[in-house]
Design an enzyme around this catalytic site. Structure first.
Site, PDB file in Angstrom:
ATOM      1  N   ARG A  70      43.943  34.396  32.708  1.00 12.31           N
ATOM      2  CA  ARG A  70      42.574  34.340  32.179  1.00 12.31           C
ATOM      3  C   ARG A  70      42.631  35.962  31.222  1.00 12.31           C
ATOM      4  O   ARG A  70      43.104  36.803  30.386  1.00 12.31           O
ATOM      5  CB  ARG A  70      41.380  34.279  33.219  1.00 12.31           C
ATOM      6  CG  ARG A  70      41.221  33.381  33.896  1.00 12.31           C
ATOM      7  CD  ARG A  70      40.110  33.612  34.354  1.00 12.31           C
ATOM      8  NE  ARG A  70      40.373  34.529  35.990  1.00 12.31           N
ATOM      9  CZ  ARG A  70      39.883  35.318  36.342  1.00 12.31           C
ATOM     10  NH1 ARG A  70      38.773  35.960  35.112  1.00 12.31           N
ATOM     11  NH2 ARG A  70      39.971  36.309  37.098  1.00 12.31           N
ATOM     12  N   TYR A 198      45.969  28.366  29.880  1.00 12.40           N
ATOM     13  CA  TYR A 198      46.022  28.446  30.666  1.00 12.40           C
ATOM     14  C   TYR A 198      44.723  27.766  31.537  1.00 12.40           C
ATOM     15  O   TYR A 198      43.899  27.943  31.037  1.00 12.40           O
ATOM     16  CB  TYR A 198      46.287  30.279  30.980  1.00 12.40           C
ATOM     17  CG  TYR A 198      45.928  30.896  31.636  1.00 12.40           C
ATOM     18  CD1 TYR A 198      46.923  30.557  32.867  1.00 12.40           C
ATOM     19  CD2 TYR A 198      44.827  31.215  33.101  1.00 12.40           C
ATOM     20  CE1 TYR A 198      47.073  30.922  34.489  1.00 12.40           C
ATOM     21  CE2 TYR A 198      44.352  31.264  33.586  1.00 12.40           C
ATOM     22  CZ  TYR A 198      45.769  30.848  34.602  1.00 12.40           C
ATOM     23  OH  TYR A 198      45.215  31.584  36.832  1.00 12.40           O
ATOM     24  N   LYS A 207      35.877  27.653  35.728  1.00 17.08           N
ATOM     25  CA  LYS A 207      35.814  29.256  35.717  1.00 17.08           C
ATOM     26  C   LYS A 207      34.165  29.087  35.032  1.00 17.08           C
ATOM     27  O   LYS A 207      33.397  28.957  35.470  1.00 17.08           O
ATOM     28  CB  LYS A 207      36.534  30.216  35.690  1.00 17.08           C
ATOM     29  CG  LYS A 207      37.814  30.144  36.542  1.00 17.08           C
ATOM     30  CD  LYS A 207      37.220  31.180  37.852  1.00 17.08           C
ATOM     31  CE  LYS A 207      38.420  31.208  38.982  1.00 17.08           C
ATOM     32  NZ  LYS A 207      38.143  31.535  40.093  1.00 17.08           N
ATOM     33  N   HIS A 227      32.005  31.829  43.415  1.00 15.84           N
ATOM     34  CA  HIS A 227      33.257  32.197  43.694  1.00 15.84           C
ATOM     35  C   HIS A 227      33.477  32.654  44.628  1.00 15.84           C
ATOM     36  O   HIS A 227      34.134  33.712  45.889  1.00 15.84           O
ATOM     37  CB  HIS A 227      33.332  33.598  42.728  1.00 15.84           C
ATOM     38  CG  HIS A 227      35.183  33.496  42.510  1.00 15.84           C
ATOM     39  ND1 HIS A 227      35.924  35.110  42.417  1.00 15.84           N
ATOM     40  CD2 HIS A 227      36.062  33.193  42.320  1.00 15.84           C
ATOM     41  CE1 HIS A 227      37.099  35.212  42.234  1.00 15.84           C
ATOM     42  NE2 HIS A 227      37.492  33.327  42.037  1.00 15.84           N
ATOM     43  N   SER A 249      39.439  38.428  42.929  1.00 14.52           N
ATOM     44  CA  SER A 249      41.007  37.749  42.384  1.00 14.52           C
ATOM     45  C   SER A 249      42.135  37.770  43.525  1.00 14.52           C
ATOM     46  O   SER A 249      42.071  39.564  43.044  1.00 14.52           O
ATOM     47  CB  SER A 249      41.400  37.529  41.045  1.00 14.52           C
ATOM     48  OG  SER A 249      40.398  36.406  40.531  1.00 14.52           O
ATOM     49  N   CYS A 251      42.104  38.424  46.736  1.00 12.94           N
ATOM     50  CA  CYS A 251      41.991  39.057  47.688  1.00 12.94           C
ATOM     51  C   CYS A 251      42.054  37.935  49.002  1.00 12.94           C
ATOM     52  O   CYS A 251      41.288  38.509  49.738  1.00 12.94           O
ATOM     53  CB  CYS A 251      41.017  39.938  47.397  1.00 12.94           C
ATOM     54  SG  CYS A 251      40.905  41.189  46.221  1.00 12.94           S
ATOM     55  N   ASN A 255      44.437  31.986  50.793  1.00 16.05           N
ATOM     56  CA  ASN A 255      44.059  31.584  52.476  1.00 16.05           C
ATOM     57  C   ASN A 255      43.512  31.739  53.358  1.00 16.05           C
ATOM     58  O   ASN A 255      43.700  30.885  54.436  1.00 16.05           O
ATOM     59  CB  ASN A 255      45.589  33.183  52.721  1.00 16.05           C
ATOM     60  CG  ASN A 255      46.563  33.333  51.895  1.00 16.05           C
ATOM     61  OD1 ASN A 255      47.481  33.160  52.423  1.00 16.05           O
ATOM     62  ND2 ASN A 255      46.112  34.330  50.951  1.00 16.05           N
ATOM     63  N   ASP A 278      37.458  27.983  46.503  1.00 16.58           N
ATOM     64  CA  ASP A 278      37.337  29.501  45.158  1.00 16.58           C
ATOM     65  C   ASP A 278      35.907  29.754  45.066  1.00 16.58           C
ATOM     66  O   ASP A 278      35.614  29.699  43.990  1.00 16.58           O
ATOM     67  CB  ASP A 278      38.522  29.247  44.346  1.00 16.58           C
ATOM     68  CG  ASP A 278      38.732  29.996  43.106  1.00 16.58           C
ATOM     69  OD1 ASP A 278      38.970  30.806  43.371  1.00 16.58           O
ATOM     70  OD2 ASP A 278      38.233  29.147  42.033  1.00 16.58           O
ATOM     71  N   ASN A 366      51.098  35.417  38.670  1.00 21.13           N
ATOM     72  CA  ASN A 366      50.094  34.973  38.633  1.00 21.13           C
ATOM     73  C   ASN A 366      50.814  33.109  38.073  1.00 21.13           C
ATOM     74  O   ASN A 366      50.092  32.446  37.491  1.00 21.13           O
ATOM     75  CB  ASN A 366      49.000  34.868  37.553  1.00 21.13           C
ATOM     76  CG  ASN A 366      48.291  34.159  37.068  1.00 21.13           C
ATOM     77  OD1 ASN A 366      47.275  34.167  38.272  1.00 21.13           O
ATOM     78  ND2 ASN A 366      46.949  34.142  36.162  1.00 21.13           N
ATOM     79  N   ARG A 368      51.126  29.046  39.164  1.00 20.60           N
ATOM     80  CA  ARG A 368      49.860  28.440  40.045  1.00 20.60           C
ATOM     81  C   ARG A 368      50.800  26.975  40.257  1.00 20.60           C
ATOM     82  O   ARG A 368      51.445  26.989  39.792  1.00 20.60           O
ATOM     83  CB  ARG A 368      48.780  28.580  39.186  1.00 20.60           C
ATOM     84  CG  ARG A 368      48.366  29.534  38.913  1.00 20.60           C
ATOM     85  CD  ARG A 368      47.013  30.305  40.007  1.00 20.60           C
ATOM     86  NE  ARG A 368      46.184  31.333  39.227  1.00 20.60           N
ATOM     87  CZ  ARG A 368      45.466  31.784  40.216  1.00 20.60           C
ATOM     88  NH1 ARG A 368      44.429  31.232  40.859  1.00 20.60           N
ATOM     89  NH2 ARG A 368      45.004  32.980  39.912  1.00 20.60           N
TER      90      ARG A 368
HETATM   91  P1  GTP Z   1      42.239  33.807  42.975  1.00 21.12           P
HETATM   92  O1  GTP Z   1      42.505  31.840  43.076  1.00 21.12           O
HETATM   93  O2  GTP Z   1      42.800  34.011  42.016  1.00 21.12           O
HETATM   94  O3  GTP Z   1      40.446  33.683  43.144  1.00 21.12           O
HETATM   95  O4  GTP Z   1      42.618  34.807  44.260  1.00 21.12           O
HETATM   96  P2  GTP Z   1      42.586  34.289  46.249  1.00 21.12           P
HETATM   97  O5  GTP Z   1      41.353  35.705  45.852  1.00 21.12           O
HETATM   98  O6  GTP Z   1      42.443  33.009  45.723  1.00 21.12           O
HETATM   99  O7  GTP Z   1      43.706  35.219  46.511  1.00 21.12           O
HETATM  100  P3  GTP Z   1      44.541  34.375  47.535  1.00 21.12           P
HETATM  101  O8  GTP Z   1      44.983  34.220  48.317  1.00 21.12           O
HETATM  102  O9  GTP Z   1      45.791  33.901  46.699  1.00 21.12           O
HETATM  103  O10 GTP Z   1      45.093  35.966  47.242  1.00 21.12           O
HETATM  104  C1  GTP Z   1      46.208  35.993  48.073  1.00 21.12           C
HETATM  105  C2  GTP Z   1      47.010  37.530  48.526  1.00 21.12           C
HETATM  106  O11 GTP Z   1      46.132  38.187  48.890  1.00 21.12           O
HETATM  107  C3  GTP Z   1      48.511  37.821  48.890  1.00 21.12           C
HETATM  108  O12 GTP Z   1      48.563  38.880  47.609  1.00 21.12           O
HETATM  109  C4  GTP Z   1      48.288  37.577  49.779  1.00 21.12           C
HETATM  110  O13 GTP Z   1      48.893  38.115  50.806  1.00 21.12           O
HETATM  111  C5  GTP Z   1      46.768  38.571  50.255  1.00 21.12           C
HETATM  112  N1  GTP Z   1      46.624  38.315  51.620  1.00 21.12           N
HETATM  113  C6  GTP Z   1      45.639  37.039  52.312  1.00 21.12           C
HETATM  114  N2  GTP Z   1      44.954  37.380  52.777  1.00 21.12           N
HETATM  115  C7  GTP Z   1      45.598  38.770  53.200  1.00 21.12           C
HETATM  116  C8  GTP Z   1      45.147  39.043  55.006  1.00 21.12           C
HETATM  117  O14 GTP Z   1      44.539  38.514  55.973  1.00 21.12           O
HETATM  118  N3  GTP Z   1      45.649  40.341  54.955  1.00 21.12           N
HETATM  119  C9  GTP Z   1      46.395  41.019  53.986  1.00 21.12           C
HETATM  120  N4  GTP Z   1      47.101  41.994  54.128  1.00 21.12           N
HETATM  121  N5  GTP Z   1      46.955  40.331  52.945  1.00 21.12           N
HETATM  122  C10 GTP Z   1      45.966  39.070  52.498  1.00 21.12           C
HETATM  123 MN    MN Z   2      42.477  31.175  45.010  1.00 20.75          MN
HETATM  124 MN    MN Z   3      39.294  32.612  41.458  1.00 23.60          MN
END
Ligand code: GTP
Ligand code: MN
Ligand code: MN
Length: 583
Positions: A70, A198, A207, A227, A249, A251, A255, A278, A366, A368
């Site tokens: 972005r 992108y 977005k 978000h 993003s 964070c 996961n 998201d 980045n 995807r």
């Molecule tokens: P966007 O899709 O860009 O909005 O971001 P997102 O919030 O979905 O981020 P994503 O889940 O792709 O972020 C993954 C990052 O966070 C990686 O570096 C992971 O290792 C880290 N991560 C996710 N969960 C944890 C956790 O519980 N502990 C730690 N230490 N790292 C985490």
């Molecule tokens: Mn994501």
């Molecule tokens: Mn996002």
């Protein structure tokens, strides 16, 4: 007879006059249409077929190397009055913005086909859903929109019924970074994006529509476009609570949304259901609770770091029918990225060059995957429910190496809004510039709020009305580090322990201690069976650093002052009240 599609037909004709494509194709979203587009992209090199035995129906797209993320500095919110966009957005006057970007669109589709993509954000039959039409000259965008939205004939039928839709015009242009703009006209429900292919810039449903335009529209219609991921937690008794969580993003939204419970919880029968990873649209329902839908139909997730260990549900989702963008490939043509951790090795990098670790990573950081949410093993049937799911808790969180404990609970809604407004994330050693610098990213919406943050905070506060049964608000920090620089909390699956505590708080059975920053659990209030935490970890994850929080609140006061007199007094009062308690 006039049809509700007249407005759409007129706009398509108008765009065709401006951009002068060779042909116009209305997309119906069918398999036949998709197959023909894929063939065309394979023929012209836009897509490469991946190993059909290991990854059936999957393709690799390599973007222009200057077009991989972005572009916030070229992203504008064009409202009549500058103050309506706020200090949180780049602004241009609508007339000037249209003139500037229309000059770029002039004749830009000559020699290309113009695709008209009707789409619906959210389940087709949901009153919370909203439709849009994206016009683009990129078949890659069509293929991605087909996965990420409910695209085609059903969306067009809904547009014909409702008459309303968001207009999105996109061209990949010349992919010249100096001729690139992503412009939003929230008052006209219009998006114009030029010069980038992108995802965040080109898949206008995501977005641009579902956050920037929708947040603006939501404010006038009494709902929220956020978000946030949405997940369901099913307890051993079979009851499910739904949680929405906003993290910036990278964070951990994707996961957390696909979390696999740790051993003991799994045996006891706990399950996590994925609704979205998201974006969340939510509004108060007739019973006063907030009801949420995921406006998207797919995941556009970050590939690097995704492994069978970190996110098995994501990995399982992307074994077939997936579009990979900017990943590396192995000798037998399988997708590969840093952290995939599957014992294979890349031979070609994301730019299509022989892989050389000294030159660049195999996958762009980045890079995807685009995949239908239906392929995710934890995808919830409730994600298709037109009424949405009732939200029990809202969670804010960021990457904070210091100060911020594992979890705390806001005292009430106003405090919760302040907790969201105060959200921040620290820069890491991986990024250029100073390490550990905290940047404010209120509600993880800094890049995505389509209007003035001061008005946005006021809108959030406005949900606190008689009869409202608002979600409890929490703040989490999975990223607290010890003196040795290592994460103190195991994270990932073990985050369920924190979610379970939240659910007990919602149900009224969880214990907590009142502190100036909110309700903190004692280590003993969380189920830590099977987790070993050092004394330092317990102190930092569950303690309160009063001096540190005094400084944090002083800094927050300065940050809020940047929004001037438009900022709601109730928020300033809350900040001041807590600052006084900490003093
Ligand atoms: P966007 O899709 O860009 O909005 O971001 P997102 O919030 O979905 O981020 P994503 O889940 O792709 O972020 C993954 C990052 O966070 C990686 O570096 C992971 O290792 C880290 N991560 C996710 N969960 C944890 C956790 O519980 N502990 C730690 N230490 N790292 C985490
Ligand atoms: Mn994501
Ligand atoms: Mn996002």
């Amino acid at each position: 007879m006039t049809s509700k599609l007249d407005r759409l037909n007129q706009w398509v004709a108008e765009v065709a006059r401006l951009t002068r494509p060779d042909a116009i194709q209305w997309c119906d979203g069918s398999d036949t249409e998709n197959a023909a587009l894929i063939d065309k992209m394979l023929a012209d090199g836009t897509l490469h077929r991946l190993n059909d035995d290991t990854h059936p129906g999957s393709y690799l797209h390599r973007s222009h190397p200057d077009d991989v993320a972005r572009v916030e500095h070229l992203t504008y919110v064009c409202t009549t009055h500058h103050e309506d966009a706020g200090p949180n957005n780049h602004w241009m006057a609508p007339d000037e913005a249209h003139a500037e970007i229309d000059a770029l669109f002039d004749g830009c589709m000559q020699g290309r086909t113009m695709y008209v993509i009707p789409y619906c954000m959210g389940p087709i039959d949901s009153p919370l859903s909203r439709c849009g039409v994206e016009i683009t000259d990129s078949p890659y965008v069509v293929a991605n929109m087909r996965i990420m939205t409910r695209m085609g004939a059903a969306a067009l039928a809904r547009i014909e019924r409702d008459g309303s839709f968001v207009k999105g015009l996109h061209s990949i242009g010349e992919l010249d970074p100096n001729r690139r703009y992503i412009m939003h006209f929230p008052e006209e429900l219009t998006i114009k994006s030029y010069g980038s292919g992108y995802g965040g810039n080109a898949l206008l449903g995501k977005k641009c529509h579902a956050l920037r335009i929708a947040s603006h529209q939501a404010r006038s219609e009494g709902w929220l476009a956020e978000h946030m991921l949405i997940l369901g937690i099913e307890n051993p008794q079979g009851q499910t609570h739904y949680i929405a969580a906003a993290f910036p993003s990278a964070c951990g939204k994707t996961n957390l949304a696909m979390l696999i419970p740790p051993q003991g919880y799994r045996q006891d029968g706990w399950k996590i259901w994925t609704i979205g990873d998201d974006i969340c649209w939510m509004r108060p329902g007739p019973d006063g609770r907030m009801y949420a839908i995921n406006p998207e139909a797919g995941f556009f997730g970050v590939a690097p770091g995704t492994s069978n260990k970190s996110n098995p549900n994501a990995l399982a989702s992307i074994q077939s029918n997936t579009i990979f963008t900017n990943v590396g490939v192995t000798a037998d043509n399988q997708p590969w990225w840093e952290g995939i951790d599957n014992g294979q090795a890349p031979v070609t990098d994301w730019q299509g060059q022989p892989y050389d670790a000294g030159v660049r990573p195999a996958a762009h950081p980045n890079s995807r995957f685009t995949v239908s949410a239906r392929q995710c093993p934890s995808y919830s049937a409730m994600a298709e429910d037109p009424q949405g799911v009732p939200i029990s808790a809202i969670v804010f969180g960021g990457r904070r190496a210091s100060l911020v404990p594992l979890v705390f609970e806001a005292r009430d809604w106003t405090h919760g809004v302040l907790v969201g407004a105060a959200m921040g994330s620290e820069t890491t050693a991986a990024a250029t510039g100073a390490v550990g610098v905290m940047r404010r990213d209120p509600m993880a919406m800094k890049p995505f709020c389509g209007y003035n943050f001061a008005d946005y905070f006021a809108h959030w506060l406005s949900f606190d009305q008689d009869g409202a049964k608002l979600p409890k608000v929490f703040h989490v920090n999975w990223f607290r580090k010890g003196d040795d620089g290592k994460f103190l909390w195991p994270g990932f699956g073990d985050n369920l322990r924190v979610l379970e505590w939240m659910i007990r708080r919602v149900e009224g059975s969880g214990a907590a201690t009142e502190t100036p920053i909110g309700h903190l659990p004692a280590a003993g209030d969380l189920n830590l069976d099977g987790v070993t935490l050092s004394e330092e970890a317990r102190d930092k994850l569950f303690g309160l650093d009063r001096a540190g929080w005094q400084a944090e609140f002083a800094n927050l006061g300065e940050y809020l002052a940047e929004y001037g007199p438009r900022l709601p007094q109730a928020l300033l009062d809350e900040q001041q009240r807590i600052a006084d308690t900490l003093a």
